[in-house]
Scaffold this active site. Structure first.
Site, PDB file in Angstrom:
ATOM      1  N   GLY A  51       8.967  47.653   8.360  1.00 18.04           N
ATOM      2  CA  GLY A  51       7.937  48.071   7.411  1.00 18.04           C
ATOM      3  C   GLY A  51       8.465  49.161   6.501  1.00 18.04           C
ATOM      4  CG  HIS A  52      11.722  51.006   6.951  1.00 11.27           C
ATOM      5  ND1 HIS A  52      11.437  51.146   8.288  1.00 11.27           N
ATOM      6  CD2 HIS A  52      13.027  50.641   6.893  1.00 11.27           C
ATOM      7  CE1 HIS A  52      12.513  50.885   8.996  1.00 11.27           C
ATOM      8  NE2 HIS A  52      13.482  50.571   8.180  1.00 11.27           N
ATOM      9  CB  ALA A  53      13.122  49.053   1.457  1.00 12.98           C
ATOM     10  NE  ARG A  98      14.519  47.096   6.152  1.00 13.09           N
ATOM     11  CZ  ARG A  98      15.833  47.331   6.242  1.00 13.09           C
ATOM     12  NH1 ARG A  98      16.386  47.458   7.416  1.00 13.09           N
ATOM     13  NH2 ARG A  98      16.540  47.530   5.171  1.00 13.09           N
ATOM     14  CE1 TYR A 123      11.680  53.675  -3.412  1.00 14.77           C
ATOM     15  CE2 TYR A 123      13.659  52.556  -2.644  1.00 14.77           C
ATOM     16  CZ  TYR A 123      12.965  53.232  -3.629  1.00 14.77           C
ATOM     17  OH  TYR A 123      13.567  53.454  -4.846  1.00 14.77           O
TER      18      TYR A 123
END
Ligand code: TYD
Length: 138
Positions: A51-53, A98, A123
């Protein structure tokens, strides 16, 4: 397309009746130097990780045990990769959102990373990621 860079890497597998062996050498099987290793385990059924990049981090995700799904998104396209083989590594380049879910019981997800942990490299907000992704040269 950035997403095309995110591919399964077939790692060497030494078959042996005593148990198989896989190895990874930086600069040979992956293009980045490994500065950090972390792993997800004891993941409860139905849980979702990621749940981030990352802005600059390169990663290789390996299912050490069990299986899970990795959902990838470069801001334009999406794809899902099911990971169930310990001799498969999924390379994830920078600027990919992802999410990882569908963990089987006892699954272990190991991640090789190109840098030490740095919260500033994340992010964590999808709309901020999309803004950043629009600035990435295609
Ligand atoms: P996070 O990257 O959000 O995990 P996931 O991608 O699995 O959802 O990290 C969860 C927490 O763990 C967060 O507080 C930061 C911490 N953490 C570290 O201290 N070092 C690390 O190498 C990682 C990956 C996370």
């Amino acid at each position: 397309m950035l997403l095309d860079k995110c591919q399964i890497i077939d790692l060497p597998k030494v078959n042996d009746p005593r148990g198989n062996l896989t190895f990874i050498e930086a600069g040979k099987h992956i293009d980045f130097d490994i500065r950090r290793v972390y792993y997800l385990y004891d993941v409860p059924g139905g849980a979702e990780r990621g749940g981030h990049a990352h802005k600059a981090l390169h990663q290789l995700i390996i299912p050490m045990s069990g299986s899970f799904d990795v959902h990838l998104d470069d801001g334009q396209s999406k794809k899902t990769v099911h990971m169930s083989r310990s001799y498969h590594g999924l390379y994830i380049c920078p600027m990919i959102w992802r999410e990882i879910d569908n963990f089987t019981s006892g699954a272990v997800c190991m991640v090789l990373a190109s840098e030490h942990y740095d919260e500033l490299d994340y992010y964590r907000d999808y709309s901020q990621f999309i803004k950043g992704a629009q600035k990435v040269p295609k």
